[in-house]
Design an enzyme around this catalytic site. Structure first.
Site, PDB file in Angstrom:
ATOM      1  N   ALA A 249       0.740  -1.454   0.266  1.00 54.34           N
ATOM      2  CA  ALA A 249       0.699   0.196   0.205  1.00 54.34           C
ATOM      3  C   ALA A 249       1.235   1.339   0.117  1.00 54.34           C
ATOM      4  O   ALA A 249       0.663   2.237  -0.016  1.00 54.34           O
ATOM      5  CB  ALA A 249      -0.853   0.241   0.426  1.00 54.34           C
ATOM      6  N   ALA A 250       2.254   0.981   0.123  1.00 55.72           N
ATOM      7  CA  ALA A 250       3.233   2.456  -0.099  1.00 55.72           C
ATOM      8  C   ALA A 250       2.841   3.205  -1.550  1.00 55.72           C
ATOM      9  O   ALA A 250       2.408   4.340  -1.290  1.00 55.72           O
ATOM     10  CB  ALA A 250       4.167   2.149  -0.406  1.00 55.72           C
ATOM     11  N   ASP A 252      -0.081   3.125  -2.799  1.00 54.29           N
ATOM     12  CA  ASP A 252      -1.574   3.807  -2.810  1.00 54.29           C
ATOM     13  C   ASP A 252      -1.449   5.181  -1.418  1.00 54.29           C
ATOM     14  O   ASP A 252      -2.123   5.937  -2.058  1.00 54.29           O
ATOM     15  CB  ASP A 252      -2.487   2.504  -1.934  1.00 54.29           C
TER      16      ASP A 252
HETATM   17  O1  RIB Z   1      -1.971  -1.127  -2.659  1.00 55.46           O
HETATM   18  C1  RIB Z   1      -1.814  -2.500  -2.206  1.00 55.46           C
HETATM   19  C2  RIB Z   1      -2.811  -3.886  -2.583  1.00 55.46           C
HETATM   20  O2  RIB Z   1      -2.941  -4.364  -2.869  1.00 55.46           O
HETATM   21  C3  RIB Z   1      -3.588  -4.190  -0.800  1.00 55.46           C
HETATM   22  O3  RIB Z   1      -3.854  -3.910   0.200  1.00 55.46           O
HETATM   23  C4  RIB Z   1      -4.511  -5.141  -1.313  1.00 55.46           C
HETATM   24  O4  RIB Z   1      -5.703  -5.714  -1.122  1.00 55.46           O
HETATM   25  C5  RIB Z   1      -3.649  -5.503  -3.234  1.00 55.46           C
HETATM   26  O5  RIB Z   1      -5.189  -4.969  -3.876  1.00 55.46           O
END
Ligand code: RIB
Length: 304
Positions: A249-250, A252
């Site tokens: 999730a970095a 994101d």
């Molecule tokens: O970008 C990270 C995410 O990718 C995770 O939280 C996982 O659920 C996937 O969707």
């Protein structure tokens, strides 16, 4: 951006920490396991709300305990979850191995995320109207991404795409609808069919994506920073080096934090803020559990 609509996936993540991944047919002993709210769409919505942006989400979860936990976590951060549909399918799940270098290897079972359809977009057209920008990823059916991109163009909304997981053979008429795309080097390679093993190759592939019609190509390169390619030329931005324990999730966190500071014109300060937030996220385990809020980012970098 003051008001952002995220359309995308919600997954319950099952994170397995191990010093190294097993080879085919091999068994290794892991260190620990955690269940954490995730999904690229939900992570970005959660991070946007933590960065003080008025945020809504359109998505789908199963009518099960995982779905309820995911929606509750978004509500706790302040996300408007009225656009999240309860599906007959099970809540999406992601199985994530994290190795000793903090690198992640993700397999997603889409479940309810594949229940997004045009009716859900039309039912929540008010969320489009209110938003300055719409953010999407590719963990939901691609026709919905195309429809949303077209709606954004009609309504004059900024359309931001995190092309993850990357797809080959995206129709040529889709790219010109994308105002900002944020691939990493692997996704850039899949999207363009070009190698991205060196800086020169990454630049050539980014130029191709731009030539296909994506107005602003923002390539995230982990510890190597971010490369931005636009009509006006190419610029590079540094990362903030840290010891990563989990990079889940970095990207994101980077994208949402970037959007939270983006005024529609000046990329540099927004990218810098995104890099700062992501440098905090990688020092903590899990997806949403790793994402800092606005005050934490500001305080940590108050002297830089
Ligand atoms: O970008 C990270 C995410 O990718 C995770 O939280 C996982 O659920 C996937 O969707």
């Amino acid at each position: 951006m003051n008001n952002v609509l995220v359309i995308g996936s919600l997954n319950m993540d099952f994170d397995v920490y191990t010093s190294r991944r097993p080879a085919a047919g091999e068994t290794v002993m892991g260190q620990s396991m955690k269940m954490v709210p995730g999904g690229k769409g939900a992570n970005q919505a959660y991070a946007l709300a933590r960065m003080k942006v008025k945020t809504s989400m359109i998505g789908a979860v199963g009518d099960d305990p995982f779905g309820r936990m995911l929606v509750q976590n978004l509500k706790t951060a302040g996300v408007n979850t009225s656009g999240i549909r309860l599906s007959d399918r099970e809540t999406g799940k992601a199985f994530i191995e994290i190795d000793g270098q903090g690198q992640n290897y993700i397999t997603v079972i889409a479940g309810a995320n594949h229940d997004l359809d045009e009716s859900l977009l039309l039912d929540h057209i008010d969320l489009f109207e209110q938003a300055d920008a719409v953010v999407m990823q590719l963990e939901i059916p691609f026709p919905i991404v195309q429809q949303a991109a077209k709606l954004c163009r009609q309504k004059g909304k900024l359309f931001i795409l995190d092309p993850a997981p990357a797809m080959r053979d995206i129709p040529a008429d889709f790219f010109p609808l994308v105002d900002i795309a944020k691939p990493n080097e692997t996704e850039l390679s899949v999207l363009t069919g070009m190698p991205t093993g060196s800086r020169e190759e990454i630049i050539r592939a980014a130029q191709k994506l731009h030539a296909l019609g994506v107005r602003n190509v923002m390539v995230t390169l982990g510890g190597q920073g971010t490369l931005l390619l636009q009509e006006s030329g190419m610029r590079e931005f540094p990362a903030y080096p840290v010891k990563a324990v989990d990079t889940t999730a970095a990207g994101d966190c980077f994208l949402a934090s970037f959007i939270s500071q983006f005024d529609g014109r000046d990329f540099a300060p927004a990218i810098d803020f995104g890099a700062k937030a992501a440098s905090i996220a990688v020092t903590r385990p899990g997806a949403q559990s790793s994402i800092p809020d606005y005050e934490e980012v500001r305080q940590k970098f108050s002297h830089s």
